[in-house]
Design a protein around this motif. Sequence first.
Motif, PDB file in Angstrom:
ATOM      1  N   HIS A  45       4.348  -4.300  -0.301  1.00 14.78           N
ATOM      2  CA  HIS A  45       2.914  -4.224  -0.028  1.00 14.78           C
ATOM      3  C   HIS A  45       2.229  -5.404  -0.698  1.00 14.78           C
ATOM      4  O   HIS A  45       2.264  -5.545  -1.923  1.00 14.78           O
ATOM      5  N   ASP A  96       8.746  -5.479   5.671  1.00 11.30           N
ATOM      6  CA  ASP A  96      10.066  -4.894   5.447  1.00 11.30           C
ATOM      7  C   ASP A  96      10.871  -5.758   4.487  1.00 11.30           C
ATOM      8  O   ASP A  96      10.810  -6.983   4.561  1.00 11.30           O
ATOM      9  N   VAL A 106       5.266   5.509   7.579  1.00  4.66           N
ATOM     10  CA  VAL A 106       5.568   4.858   6.299  1.00  4.66           C
ATOM     11  C   VAL A 106       4.477   5.277   5.325  1.00  4.66           C
ATOM     12  O   VAL A 106       3.320   4.892   5.482  1.00  4.66           O
ATOM     13  N   VAL A 148       8.886   1.014  -2.998  1.00  4.09           N
ATOM     14  CA  VAL A 148       7.802   0.145  -2.542  1.00  4.09           C
ATOM     15  C   VAL A 148       7.621  -0.958  -3.571  1.00  4.09           C
ATOM     16  O   VAL A 148       7.443  -0.697  -4.762  1.00  4.09           O
ATOM     17  N   ARG A 179       6.831  -5.270  11.493  1.00  5.21           N
ATOM     18  CA  ARG A 179       6.529  -4.771  10.151  1.00  5.21           C
ATOM     19  C   ARG A 179       5.653  -3.540  10.335  1.00  5.21           C
ATOM     20  O   ARG A 179       5.060  -3.375  11.403  1.00  5.21           O
ATOM     21  N   PRO A 180       5.554  -2.693   9.320  1.00  8.46           N
ATOM     22  CA  PRO A 180       4.732  -1.499   9.475  1.00  8.46           C
ATOM     23  C   PRO A 180       3.259  -1.849   9.679  1.00  8.46           C
ATOM     24  O   PRO A 180       2.735  -2.754   9.032  1.00  8.46           O
ATOM     25  N   GLU A 234       6.070   2.461  11.785  1.00  5.12           N
ATOM     26  CA  GLU A 234       7.067   1.475  12.184  1.00  5.12           C
ATOM     27  C   GLU A 234       7.997   2.086  13.211  1.00  5.12           C
ATOM     28  O   GLU A 234       7.997   3.305  13.407  1.00  5.12           O
ATOM     29  N   VAL A 270       1.883  -4.738   4.945  1.00  4.33           N
ATOM     30  CA  VAL A 270       3.157  -4.193   4.467  1.00  4.33           C
ATOM     31  C   VAL A 270       4.284  -4.876   5.239  1.00  4.33           C
ATOM     32  O   VAL A 270       4.189  -5.061   6.454  1.00  4.33           O
ATOM     33  N   HIS A 285      13.508  -1.359   2.436  1.00  2.12           N
ATOM     34  CA  HIS A 285      12.388  -1.032   1.560  1.00  2.12           C
ATOM     35  C   HIS A 285      11.133  -1.708   2.071  1.00  2.12           C
ATOM     36  O   HIS A 285      11.177  -2.477   3.024  1.00  2.12           O
ATOM     37  N   HIS A 286      10.005  -1.411   1.425  1.00  2.00           N
ATOM     38  CA  HIS A 286       8.740  -1.990   1.869  1.00  2.00           C
ATOM     39  C   HIS A 286       8.085  -2.792   0.756  1.00  2.00           C
ATOM     40  O   HIS A 286       8.221  -2.471  -0.424  1.00  2.00           O
TER      41      HIS A 286
END
Length: 125
Positions: free
Chosen positions: A80, A89, A59, A113, A20-21, A69, A87, A77-78
């Motif tokens: 949050h 995925d 990101v 987001v 994940r980011p 990432e 964050v 998409h992300h």
Amino acid sequence: MERNTRQRGALRRAFQRADRPLSTSEVLELARAEVGRLGIATVYRNIRAMLDEGWLATVSLPGEAPRYELHGKPHHHHFHCRSCDRVFDVPGCTHDLGAGLPDGFTLHDHEVVLFGTCRDCADAR
Ligand SMILES: [Zn+2]
Ligand SMILES: [Zn+2]
């Protein structure tokens, strides 16, 4: 040299394992578990190098510190989480986001987001 290689390896593995980011401070924390002493300046320097090499992608989230990432992931998409600030995925894309475009407009790309509460935070309540 030896030390630098080990640090870079630990940072790469942090990204690969997290899937994940990650923010710079999250990478720092994860990589420290492996290599012990590691400074934030080293993390910044290595992230910049990995961006230049095309290994990482930035990101950008509105009003947030950037996350990073692995580069070249399929479109996604992300999400949050507003409780833990992590964050995640969200794979795939199901929305016809170009549907409402005015006449004569051409859609090239989009970023979506989503905001909410992740499973860990929901369970902790
Ligand atoms: Zn959360
Ligand atoms: Zn999409």
